[in-house]
Design an enzyme around this catalytic site. Structure first.
Site, PDB file in Angstrom:
ATOM      1  N   GLY A  17     -29.875  38.891   8.097  1.00  0.00           N
ATOM      2  CA  GLY A  17     -28.971  39.086   9.022  1.00  0.00           C
ATOM      3  C   GLY A  17     -27.538  38.822   8.425  1.00  0.00           C
ATOM      4  N   LEU A 224     -43.532  48.128   5.965  1.00  0.00           N
ATOM      5  CA  LEU A 224     -44.925  47.248   5.378  1.00  0.00           C
ATOM      6  C   LEU A 224     -45.525  48.196   4.174  1.00  0.00           C
ATOM      7  CD1 LEU A 224     -47.074  46.247   8.412  1.00  0.00           C
ATOM      8  CD2 LEU A 224     -45.309  44.988   7.368  1.00  0.00           C
ATOM      9  N   CYS A 279     -41.192  38.377   1.734  1.00  0.00           N
ATOM     10  CA  CYS A 279     -41.866  39.758   2.162  1.00  0.00           C
ATOM     11  C   CYS A 279     -43.129  40.030   1.728  1.00  0.00           C
ATOM     12  CB  CYS A 279     -40.782  40.699   1.874  1.00  0.00           C
ATOM     13  SG  CYS A 279     -39.359  40.687   2.925  1.00  0.00           S
ATOM     14  N   PHE A 341     -37.863  32.366  -6.625  1.00  0.00           N
ATOM     15  CA  PHE A 341     -38.693  33.075  -6.735  1.00  0.00           C
ATOM     16  C   PHE A 341     -38.458  34.510  -7.527  1.00  0.00           C
ATOM     17  CE2 PHE A 341     -38.273  37.286  -4.400  1.00  0.00           C
ATOM     18  CZ  PHE A 341     -36.896  36.874  -3.382  1.00  0.00           C
TER      19      PHE A 341
HETATM   20  C1  UDX Z   1     -38.464  42.978  -1.614  1.00  0.00           C
HETATM   21  C2  UDX Z   1     -38.296  44.346  -1.767  1.00  0.00           C
HETATM   22  O1  UDX Z   1     -38.052  44.782  -2.795  1.00  0.00           O
HETATM   23  C3  UDX Z   1     -37.370  44.789  -0.487  1.00  0.00           C
HETATM   24  O2  UDX Z   1     -36.933  46.268  -0.632  1.00  0.00           O
HETATM   25  C4  UDX Z   1     -37.777  44.362   0.519  1.00  0.00           C
HETATM   26  O3  UDX Z   1     -36.372  44.652   1.658  1.00  0.00           O
HETATM   27  C5  UDX Z   1     -38.155  42.744   0.661  1.00  0.00           C
HETATM   28  O4  UDX Z   1     -38.857  42.316  -0.056  1.00  0.00           O
HETATM   29  P1  UDX Z   1     -37.506  40.753  -2.528  1.00  0.00           P
HETATM   30  O5  UDX Z   1     -38.540  40.014  -2.346  1.00  0.00           O
HETATM   31  O6  UDX Z   1     -36.015  40.178  -2.275  1.00  0.00           O
HETATM   32  O7  UDX Z   1     -37.347  42.122  -2.022  1.00  0.00           O
HETATM   33  O8  UDX Z   1     -37.440  41.146  -4.191  1.00  0.00           O
HETATM   34  P2  UDX Z   1     -37.908  41.862  -5.211  1.00  0.00           P
HETATM   35  O9  UDX Z   1     -37.154  42.300  -6.232  1.00  0.00           O
HETATM   36  O10 UDX Z   1     -38.759  43.027  -4.697  1.00  0.00           O
HETATM   37  O11 UDX Z   1     -39.196  40.926  -6.116  1.00  0.00           O
HETATM   38  C6  UDX Z   1     -40.270  40.381  -5.620  1.00  0.00           C
HETATM   39  C7  UDX Z   1     -40.924  39.411  -6.248  1.00  0.00           C
HETATM   40  O12 UDX Z   1     -41.724  40.464  -7.372  1.00  0.00           O
HETATM   41  C8  UDX Z   1     -40.362  38.524  -7.184  1.00  0.00           C
HETATM   42  O13 UDX Z   1     -40.696  37.419  -7.301  1.00  0.00           O
HETATM   43  C9  UDX Z   1     -40.009  39.114  -8.428  1.00  0.00           C
HETATM   44  O14 UDX Z   1     -39.826  38.349  -9.450  1.00  0.00           O
HETATM   45  C10 UDX Z   1     -41.347  40.023  -8.530  1.00  0.00           C
HETATM   46  N1  UDX Z   1     -41.417  41.144  -9.640  1.00  0.00           N
HETATM   47  C11 UDX Z   1     -40.734  42.049  -9.232  1.00  0.00           C
HETATM   48  C12 UDX Z   1     -42.146  41.125 -10.773  1.00  0.00           C
HETATM   49  O15 UDX Z   1     -42.767  40.085 -10.916  1.00  0.00           O
HETATM   50  N2  UDX Z   1     -42.216  42.100 -11.554  1.00  0.00           N
HETATM   51  C13 UDX Z   1     -41.319  43.351 -11.216  1.00  0.00           C
HETATM   52  O16 UDX Z   1     -41.534  44.422 -11.964  1.00  0.00           O
HETATM   53  C14 UDX Z   1     -40.654  43.271 -10.032  1.00  0.00           C
HETATM   54  P1  ADP Z   2     -34.656  36.321   6.906  1.00  0.00           P
HETATM   55  O1  ADP Z   2     -35.104  36.240   5.317  1.00  0.00           O
HETATM   56  O2  ADP Z   2     -35.796  37.239   7.899  1.00  0.00           O
HETATM   57  O3  ADP Z   2     -33.342  36.733   7.256  1.00  0.00           O
HETATM   58  P2  ADP Z   2     -34.067  33.648   7.551  1.00  0.00           P
HETATM   59  O4  ADP Z   2     -35.171  32.670   7.950  1.00  0.00           O
HETATM   60  O5  ADP Z   2     -33.358  33.467   6.288  1.00  0.00           O
HETATM   61  O6  ADP Z   2     -35.043  34.919   7.367  1.00  0.00           O
HETATM   62  O7  ADP Z   2     -33.341  33.720   8.780  1.00  0.00           O
HETATM   63  C1  ADP Z   2     -33.659  33.924  10.127  1.00  0.00           C
HETATM   64  C2  ADP Z   2     -32.744  32.932  10.869  1.00  0.00           C
HETATM   65  O8  ADP Z   2     -33.057  33.109  12.496  1.00  0.00           O
HETATM   66  C3  ADP Z   2     -32.635  31.530  10.645  1.00  0.00           C
HETATM   67  O9  ADP Z   2     -31.370  31.247  10.487  1.00  0.00           O
HETATM   68  C4  ADP Z   2     -33.098  31.021  12.293  1.00  0.00           C
HETATM   69  O10 ADP Z   2     -32.357  29.714  12.655  1.00  0.00           O
HETATM   70  C5  ADP Z   2     -32.779  32.207  13.115  1.00  0.00           C
HETATM   71  N1  ADP Z   2     -33.429  32.196  14.473  1.00  0.00           N
HETATM   72  C6  ADP Z   2     -34.558  31.958  14.593  1.00  0.00           C
HETATM   73  N2  ADP Z   2     -34.900  32.456  16.062  1.00  0.00           N
HETATM   74  C7  ADP Z   2     -33.660  32.362  16.541  1.00  0.00           C
HETATM   75  C8  ADP Z   2     -33.206  32.585  17.995  1.00  0.00           C
HETATM   76  N3  ADP Z   2     -34.122  32.655  18.854  1.00  0.00           N
HETATM   77  N4  ADP Z   2     -31.781  32.734  18.200  1.00  0.00           N
HETATM   78  C9  ADP Z   2     -31.039  32.525  17.120  1.00  0.00           C
HETATM   79  N5  ADP Z   2     -31.630  32.577  15.904  1.00  0.00           N
HETATM   80  C10 ADP Z   2     -32.726  32.317  15.696  1.00  0.00           C
END
Ligand code: UDX
Ligand code: ADP
Ligand code: UDX
Length: 465
Positions: A17, A224, A279, A341
């Site tokens: 967000g 997904l 994710c 991570f």
């Molecule tokens: C992922 C997706 O890339 C993104 O599109 C989605 O919106 C959220 O999930 P993120 O988890 O932020 O993004 O990072 P990403 O760069 O995808 O890496 C995920 C994990 O895979 C990390 O731990 C990274 O180190 C690992 N990774 C990635 C590898 O080990 N090898 C690779 O070649 C790429």
């Molecule tokens: P993401 O990676 O999906 O952005 P985060 O955990 O970083 O997940 O952020 C989600 C945010 O949503 C947290 O800061 C949490 O406090 C907030 N949140 C969860 N439920 C509510 C709600 N009902 N109203 C307002 N904020 C909320």
């Protein structure tokens, strides 16, 4: 004719967000964007005059916040007011994997999403477009819709799915230049009008050809599937890394050779200690759970294997440290370089480092961690979250150092868990001189110069070589 959006509210000021709304506000100075959260500290940090206090570390985020904050970008805890005045509401709250009841450990916990829907239903007095931004299981939009449509207050809602594809660490460039923006909605005239309203918001900076629109279910499922495919690539190359270690092949050479096939492509083929992040695991578990509940057992098993392989890769890394250190790490100091991570983020959710530490602590190792962006408090919380042992015990085995040279001093081994750039430019001779001998390095990210380290005297093990 579709509505021109004047006011946006985003519920949830987290990793998704916060950056997303900052960019929407930056690119649409005529739209008022209010990001709300229940967490008062988080909102206070977003509003801090000192931009280094932003609750999320993301390169380039501070500049965008500085540009838009107070102009048309606001952070607030007044959820009701922001909902009331918005014509478009993004739901961007967390959807962790359930830790109780049916689907425990697999299904997404939708309680925060449902609470949002109920709050919107309660507060809204004018028509709203509600946008799912959080990663959600397929058909969540239907649940949100049924809550919103049963309020009986005459307010009309349109539900859109607009999954976020940004990766942490590169969020700002991903948002500024997305490969694509995906918007799903009802294929009715009202649904299409709502889709168009959101297309216009992104159209302020994203070329039309990169904005694709689909029905709701395709959009939800695509998120997904995208993450499942990406995670699968990592598990695939990691599986090959183990094969390479058992033969004379080198996983980097193999990755290069296969990546030049345009059907395969060069990205996301880096072997590592295992993927983490909020994710990948969650989305695959969701896919597996959905498939199982539909009776599609072969589909479920196929995707579950990606997680099994990832868990194996982490275990294998930890076990290799133990066996290389003469089958005992009890009482030995092991230094971790990195806890996040991946590099360039302070996010630690599902980080491989947590699991490797847990395994080594089972063997009574003393872990000293240095990470440029993760706090000691966060590291302890991550380890405690696994509930393997008491918090007091965890604190005895896991220490945090803010100086990397202190972390490695006297260590029997160094394990690289995150690919932070700074690790490459350390004074490795100095590090070697201050370690116990033989000095071992386990490079879980293949970032260090193995030959140079070996020339100094280190015993180096990398992934897939
Ligand atoms: C992922 C997706 O890339 C993104 O599109 C989605 O919106 C959220 O999930 P993120 O988890 O932020 O993004 O990072 P990403 O760069 O995808 O890496 C995920 C994990 O895979 C990390 O731990 C990274 O180190 C690992 N990774 C990635 C590898 O080990 N090898 C690779 O070649 C790429
Ligand atoms: P993401 O990676 O999906 O952005 P985060 O955990 O970083 O997940 O952020 C989600 C945010 O949503 C947290 O800061 C949490 O406090 C907030 N949140 C969860 N439920 C509510 C709600 N009902 N109203 C307002 N904020 C909320
Ligand atoms: C393959 C490799 O592509 C080639 O590089 C290698 O040298 C030999 O094996 P080939 O078997 O001739 O080539 O054909 P390919 O185009 O790869 O298709 C293999 C099978 O996969 C076919 O039955 C094809 O119909 C199927 N396929 C391919 C799909 O079902 N979907 C796809 O998206 C691609």
């Amino acid at each position: 004719i579709h509505k021109k959006i004047k006011s946006i509210c985003c519920i949830g000021a987290g990793y998704v967000g916060g950056p997303t709304m900052s960019v929407i506000a930056q690119k649409n100075p005529d739209i008022k964007v209010t990001v709300v959260d229940l967490n008062e500290q988080r909102i206070a940090d977003w509003n801090d005059a000192d931009l280094s206090k932003l609750p999320i570390f993301e390169p380039g985020l501070d500049a965008v916040v500085e540009e838009a904050r107070g102009r048309n970008l606001f952070f607030s805890t007044d959820v009701n007011q922001a909902i009331a005045e918005a014509d478009m509401i993004f739901i961007s709250v967390n959807t962790p994997t359930k830790t109780y009841g049916a689907g425990k450990g697999m299904a997404a916990d939708l309680k925060y999403v449902e609470l949002c829907a109920r709050q919107i239903a309660e507060v809204a007095t004018s028509d709203k477009i509600v946008v799912e931004k959080s990663t959600l299981p397929v058909k969540t939009a239907q649940a949100i819709k049924s809550i919103l449509d049963n309020t009986g207050n005459g307010v009309k809602f349109q539900i859109l799915s607009n999954p976020e594809f940004l990766a942490e660490g590169t969020a700002m460039t991903d948002l500024a230049n997305p490969d694509r923006v995906l918007i799903g909605g009802d294929q009715t005239p009202e649904g299409k009008a709502a889709i168009q309203s959101l297309v216009d918001v992104y159209g302020a900076w994203v070329p039309q050809a990169q904005i694709i629109t689909t029905n709701l279910w395709s959009s939800e499922l695509s998120k997904l599937v995208a993450n499942a495919f990406l995670a699968q690539r990592v598990s695939s190359i990691n599986a090959i890394s183990e094969l390479c270690e058992a033969t004379q092949a080198n996983v980097e050479e193999v990755a290069r050779a296969i990546g030049m096939d345009s059907r395969i492509g060069p990205k996301f083929l880096k072997a590592s200690v295992g993927f983490g992040g909020s994710c990948f695991q969650k989305d695959i578990l969701n896919l597996v759970y959905i498939s199982k509940s539909l009776g599609l057992n072969e589909v479920a098993d196929y995707w579950e294997q990606v997680i099994i392989m990832n868990n194996h890769q982490r275990d294998r890394f930890a076990n290799n440290i133990v066996s290389t250190l003469y089958n005992t790490v009890s009482g030995k100091k092991i230094a971790f370089l990195g806890w996040a991570f991946k590099k360039d983020t302070n996010d630690t959710r599902e980080s491989a480092a947590i699991y490797v530490a847990d395994r080594l602590i089972d063997e009574q190792a003393q872990i000293y961690v240095y990470d440029p962006k993760v706090s000691a408090k966060q590291m302890q919380a991550d380890l405690n979250y696994l509930s393997t042992r008491t918090e007091t015990e965890n604190a005895k085995y896991l220490q945090t150092q803010t100086d990397p040279y202190k972390a490695v001093e006297g260590a029997h081994a160094i394990a690289v868990l995150t690919e932070w750039d700074e690790f490459k430019s350390y004074d490795w001779q100095k590090i070697y001189d201050n370690m116990s001998k033989p000095a071992f390095v386990f490079d879980g990210r293949n970032v260090l110069n193995q030959e140079a380290l070996e020339a100094i005297g280190f015993q180096v093990q990398s992934i897939g070589k």
